[in-house]
Design an enzyme around this catalytic site. Structure first.
Site, mmCIF file in Angstrom:
data_model
loop_
_atom_site.group_PDB
_atom_site.id
_atom_site.type_symbol
_atom_site.label_atom_id
_atom_site.label_comp_id
_atom_site.label_asym_id
_atom_site.label_seq_id
_atom_site.Cartn_x
_atom_site.Cartn_y
_atom_site.Cartn_z
ATOM 1 N N SER A 63 -9.080 -16.748 -36.307
ATOM 2 C CA SER A 63 -10.282 -17.497 -36.731
ATOM 3 C C SER A 63 -10.607 -17.374 -38.210
ATOM 4 C CB SER A 63 -11.496 -17.038 -35.930
ATOM 5 O OG SER A 63 -11.418 -17.531 -34.628
ATOM 6 N N TYR A 239 -20.021 -15.037 -34.914
ATOM 7 C CA TYR A 239 -20.510 -15.607 -33.643
ATOM 8 C C TYR A 239 -21.806 -14.944 -33.197
ATOM 9 C CZ TYR A 239 -15.598 -16.492 -34.261
ATOM 10 O OH TYR A 239 -14.398 -16.804 -34.814
HETATM 11 O O1 DON Z 1 -9.016 -20.490 -30.502
HETATM 12 C C1 DON Z 1 -8.936 -19.281 -30.284
HETATM 13 O O2 DON Z 1 -9.447 -18.755 -29.301
HETATM 14 C C2 DON Z 1 -8.193 -18.438 -31.296
HETATM 15 N N1 DON Z 1 -7.116 -19.182 -31.874
HETATM 16 C C3 DON Z 1 -9.102 -17.954 -32.397
HETATM 17 C C4 DON Z 1 -10.297 -17.170 -31.899
HETATM 18 C C5 DON Z 1 -10.774 -16.120 -32.828
HETATM 19 O O3 DON Z 1 -10.054 -15.611 -33.661
HETATM 20 C C6 DON Z 1 -12.164 -15.609 -32.610
HETATM 21 N N2 DON Z 1 -12.521 -14.593 -33.587
HETATM 22 N N3 DON Z 1 -12.932 -13.512 -33.569
#
Ligand code: DON
Length: 303
Positions: A63, A239
């Site tokens: 993310s 978040y």
């Molecule tokens: O879409 C997803 O779930 C992952 N590619 C990225 C989520 C993520 O990194 C959340 N962060 N803490």
């Protein structure tokens, strides 16, 4: 400021820590990484690099890449971006869908998954070769042509990213996705699968600490654009833990489920940590603790 001494102390404390959180396993490829890794790197305003621990090992930035994609979309489309995605914290986990339905397919902000999928759609519409051109943009900012996507991670998430498919179809049903879901998610999964080390991350994110200019002093973003992106990192970068990160650390920043965190103090420094074990909110456990220690020991935060 004795940055090196402070980073070494933080790193040695982290390496002794027994409570290291859980490595993400919903993307199968990420579960293979050892939870014993820890690195912290800092780039100051003059471009001096300080580092301690596993700072040269590359990991999946996940993310964290959402900030880079947003910065490119903002460059290409300007304030039109905000017609497609809002700028309010969601108070929800990164992959929640409930607000999306309540708010007619306009994601709360560009750093939750739904918002990042809309940003991906913008880039797929704006770029001729989205994956290639996005990678070129990141490499140019960092002045590092070795930065690459991890194909294994991208494919692994493509096979298991059902919740992102659900988000994308929901957004599409409200008319807020111009391109095919498959095409948009293919770009999104690759973007998240960028591999970088802590020392590469601080070089890329230096533009947000340095009024929009990279280490070579080339301009990428206006001052107003940097202000907006840093504000989003502060209010939405973690978040439903964004308040906690502001409270404990006091810097704009962004996390990823690969265990990376990058944070910055405008005109002062950019700092990155990596520890793959996550807390229950999906943010690196030791990374958050390390950054709390860093801003407390140095007395340097935006507050
Ligand atoms: O879409 C997803 O779930 C992952 N590619 C990225 C989520 C993520 O990194 C959340 N962060 N803490």
């Amino acid at each position: 400021m004795p940055y090196q001494k402070i980073l070494d102390t933080i790193s040695s404390e982290a390496s002794k820590s027994k409570e290291r959180g859980e490595v993400a396993n919903y993307i199968p490829e990420l579960s293979k990484i050892s939870d014993q890794k820890f690195g912290i790197a800092l780039l100051d305003e003059q471009g001096h690099l300080f580092e301690s621990g596993d700072t040269h090992e590359q990991f999946s930035i996940q993310s964290i890449s959402k900030v880079l994609a947003l910065s490119l979309a903002f460059r290409l489309l300007g304030d039109e971006v905000w017609k497609r995605v809002d700028v309010e914290p969601s108070g929800d986990p990164f992959n929640h869908l409930s607000l999306l339905e309540q708010e007619n397919g306009i994601p709360r902000n560009p750093l939750i998954n739904a918002g990042a999928i809309v940003v991906s759609d913008i880039l797929v519409s704006q770029l001729q070769h989205p994956k290639k051109e996005f990678l070129q943009y990141v490499r140019k900012i960092a002045n590092d042509p070795s930065i690459a996507y991890d194909e294994q991670v991208a494919k692994s998430e493509k096979r298991t990213g059902f919740k992102n498919y659900a988000a994308a179809y929901l957004i599409k049903s409200y008319g807020n996705l111009e391109n095919d879901v498959e095409e948009v998610l293919d770009f999104y999964f690759y973007q998240c699968a960028l591999s970088m080390s802590c020392q590469q991350l601080v070089k890329v994110f230096y533009i947000f600490a340095n009024r929009g200019k990279c280490l070579q002093n080339n301009p990428y973003l206006s001052l107003a654009q940097v202000k907006r992106i840093n504000a989003l990192m502060l209010t939405c970068g973690f978040y439903d833990e964004a308040g906690e990160f502001a409270f404990e650390v006091g810097l704009p920043g962004k996390s990823g489920v690969g265990g990376g965190i990058v944070a910055l103090l405008p005109e002062k420094f950019c700092v990155a940590t990596w520890s793959p074990g996550l807390n229950t909110k999906g943010n690196s456990k030791l990374g958050m603790e390390a950054l709390e220690k860093f801003t407390t020991k140095t007395g340097l935060s935006i507050f």
